[in-house]
Write a protein that holds these residues in place. Sequence first.
Motif, mmCIF file in Angstrom:
data_model
loop_
_atom_site.group_PDB
_atom_site.id
_atom_site.type_symbol
_atom_site.label_atom_id
_atom_site.label_comp_id
_atom_site.label_asym_id
_atom_site.label_seq_id
_atom_site.Cartn_x
_atom_site.Cartn_y
_atom_site.Cartn_z
ATOM 1 N N LEU A 193 0.814 -1.217 0.000
ATOM 2 C CA LEU A 193 0.000 0.000 0.000
ATOM 3 C C LEU A 193 0.844 1.263 0.000
ATOM 4 O O LEU A 193 0.339 2.341 -0.260
ATOM 5 N N GLY A 194 2.115 1.108 0.323
ATOM 6 C CA GLY A 194 2.974 2.284 0.406
ATOM 7 C C GLY A 194 2.980 2.826 1.818
ATOM 8 O O GLY A 194 1.958 2.795 2.496
ATOM 9 N N PRO A 195 4.142 3.319 2.265
ATOM 10 C CA PRO A 195 4.225 3.799 3.640
ATOM 11 C C PRO A 195 3.666 5.214 3.795
ATOM 12 O O PRO A 195 3.987 6.098 3.007
ATOM 13 N N SER A 196 2.796 5.396 4.778
ATOM 14 C CA SER A 196 2.328 6.732 5.157
ATOM 15 C C SER A 196 1.700 6.597 6.532
ATOM 16 O O SER A 196 1.365 5.483 6.957
ATOM 17 N N ILE A 197 1.552 7.713 7.235
ATOM 18 C CA ILE A 197 0.992 7.634 8.580
ATOM 19 C C ILE A 197 -0.412 7.049 8.530
ATOM 20 O O ILE A 197 -0.775 6.194 9.331
ATOM 21 N N ARG A 198 -1.212 7.490 7.547
ATOM 22 C CA ARG A 198 -2.593 7.020 7.462
ATOM 23 C C ARG A 198 -2.628 5.495 7.262
ATOM 24 O O ARG A 198 -3.345 4.781 7.957
ATOM 25 N N ASN A 199 -1.826 5.021 6.290
ATOM 26 C CA ASN A 199 -1.807 3.575 6.042
ATOM 27 C C ASN A 199 -1.377 2.797 7.271
ATOM 28 O O ASN A 199 -1.925 1.741 7.582
ATOM 29 N N LEU A 200 -0.378 3.353 7.965
ATOM 30 C CA LEU A 200 0.144 2.682 9.146
ATOM 31 C C LEU A 200 -0.957 2.515 10.192
ATOM 32 O O LEU A 200 -1.153 1.431 10.750
ATOM 33 N N ILE A 201 -1.694 3.604 10.446
ATOM 34 C CA ILE A 201 -2.769 3.564 11.441
ATOM 35 C C ILE A 201 -3.819 2.541 11.031
ATOM 36 O O ILE A 201 -4.242 1.703 11.832
ATOM 37 N N LEU A 202 -4.219 2.606 9.756
ATOM 38 C CA LEU A 202 -5.262 1.689 9.290
ATOM 39 C C LEU A 202 -4.806 0.237 9.397
ATOM 40 O O LEU A 202 -5.535 -0.623 9.895
#
Lengths: 300, 323
Positions: free
Chosen positions: A155-164
């Motif tokens: 999905l690619g690293p990002s804060i939003r993805n990490l939280i989800l």
Amino acid sequence: MPESANSAASLEESAFEARSQRLRAWRRFRKHKLAVASACVLAFLLTMVIIAPWVAPFHPYEINIETGIYKPPSAEHWLGTDSVARDVWSRLIHGGRISILVGVTAITISLVIGTFIGGISGYYGGIVDSVLMRITDVFLSLPTLIIVLASVALLGPSIRNLILIIGFLNWSQIARLVRGQFLSLREKEYVMAAHCIGAQDHRIMFRHLLPNLVGPLTVAATFGVAEAILLEAALSYLGLGVQVPTPSWGNMLEGAKQVSILKSMPWIWIPPGFMIAITVLSINIMGDGLRDALDPRSTL
Amino acid sequence: MIKYIVRRFLITIPVVFLITVASFTFIELAPGDAVSAMIMQTSSTSLGNISADQLERLREMHGFNDPPHVRYFLWLGDMSKGNFGYRFRDRKPVSKLLVERIPMTLELMSVSLLIASVLGISLGVISALKQNTSIDYILTVVAFGGVSVPVFFIAMLAIFVFSLNLDLFPTSGARTPAVPFTMGDHLKHLVLPSLVMAVVIMSDIMRYARASMLEVIREDYITTARAKGLSNWHIIMGHAFRNALLPLITIIALKLPWIFGGAAILETVFQWPGLGSLFVEAAIARDYYIIMAQLVVYGIAVLAAGLLADILYAVADPRIRYD
């Protein structure tokens, strides 16, 4: 009217009992000295990261070209500067915001999913329960970090993805907990009484059953936050979590993958590592105290 | 007993297929496709230099335009023949990588699990027997520390102290490069990663061992044993310990998936050439073939752990009859 007087009295009594129950929990918690100390440490850390923009001497992205890169601690830069001459101390207290934010929001998602699935499973039972619990079992036996790594890679690293991703992977234990409690609670007389006066299922679940679970859920969420912070740190350390220039405790340690930094520039990697350790340790010890206070039946 | 083991084994076979389906679907659901990833990995050309038409033809050649179920069975067929695809970076077959790396991870994990179990169980039992003494408090805080401090930070501290400052052990790898392989050299490389891993696992086991022991020593039969005048040692070792140990078998086995995760980070910090570091590399490089193959490998490992736990439990607990 004796009846209404009676019910008023019993209402008062139950209010008193609720208060005294909370009071008793608080007394039990206070006895756990280490937990109280941890709660104080946490309160301090939280205040610190909340007021970070006002106490940080520099902006966390600011490049202090005059000072130079990899400078050891000094009066101006308390914890020195990093690879692009940013102030480590400022990044440290800003980084805490991200780490704690990820932990808390991720666990909120897990709580919602876990309560929902566990609640439906325990309340309705039967085939719904079997199907949902098999799914829960699968999630329970997943190697979380491996799946998180794979998901972030795709999905690619990002804060939003990490939280989800963390939120969607950590609900299974909460579902287990809620289900177990619902299974026994739904047989209580007051649930039947609620049924008889025509209360709908969702009302019984949320108004009558769920409040009983506030204690155990608080405990589970506390440990969950600790776990989520550790996951975030690990991912960011590997370069798959929070991306620079946004600071997080995990990605501040990333620089120390180089042996030269590890060896001779401890100001770059020891502070963030120490912060993760102290935060997670405080949360875990506080969770332990909360469990003794709120959930006296459980032994571990 | 044999019958039970065989039956238990047979149930796991369909689950292995479910794991392959799940791994395949997981990758399938991901945005972007393998062809774009491959182009970005294997050539310096950015995607912009390739026309949509070329991209489409590449997809066709790789068979990515076939319907998912066709591709799933092709993939499954390839896998059963030992063909797991290849690493984008250097076209090395994934099967070869797996064969190289699985033993390294098994070595690291078994050594650390062994140390962790012995230490964790003994310390947990001591902690329980000395409940509410200073030893108990210290051990409890140590256990909390072990599960609270990030594993990579413990690893970095260990490298900092023991490799960089005391120069006792090498910082990384599994052997000294460009020197003929010797067992002594290899074991020297193994010490730090396995000890760090052991500390983390031990902390976890210790908490369970303590709780389990505390529960057992409150049982009536312990009181009975005391009333009969048995020595304390006899009661603890003969009556309590064995019963306290039983639930630990399951707990340790159920912890294995979590240990795989820890091992992945640890192997990356120590550059230990195992499955975990391979997986982290693949995740960073978005190397689809490796990720897919390893999801299956990890799935099977988790299943095997569950199977092993059940068998060990059956062996260890004579009260359970399975036929």
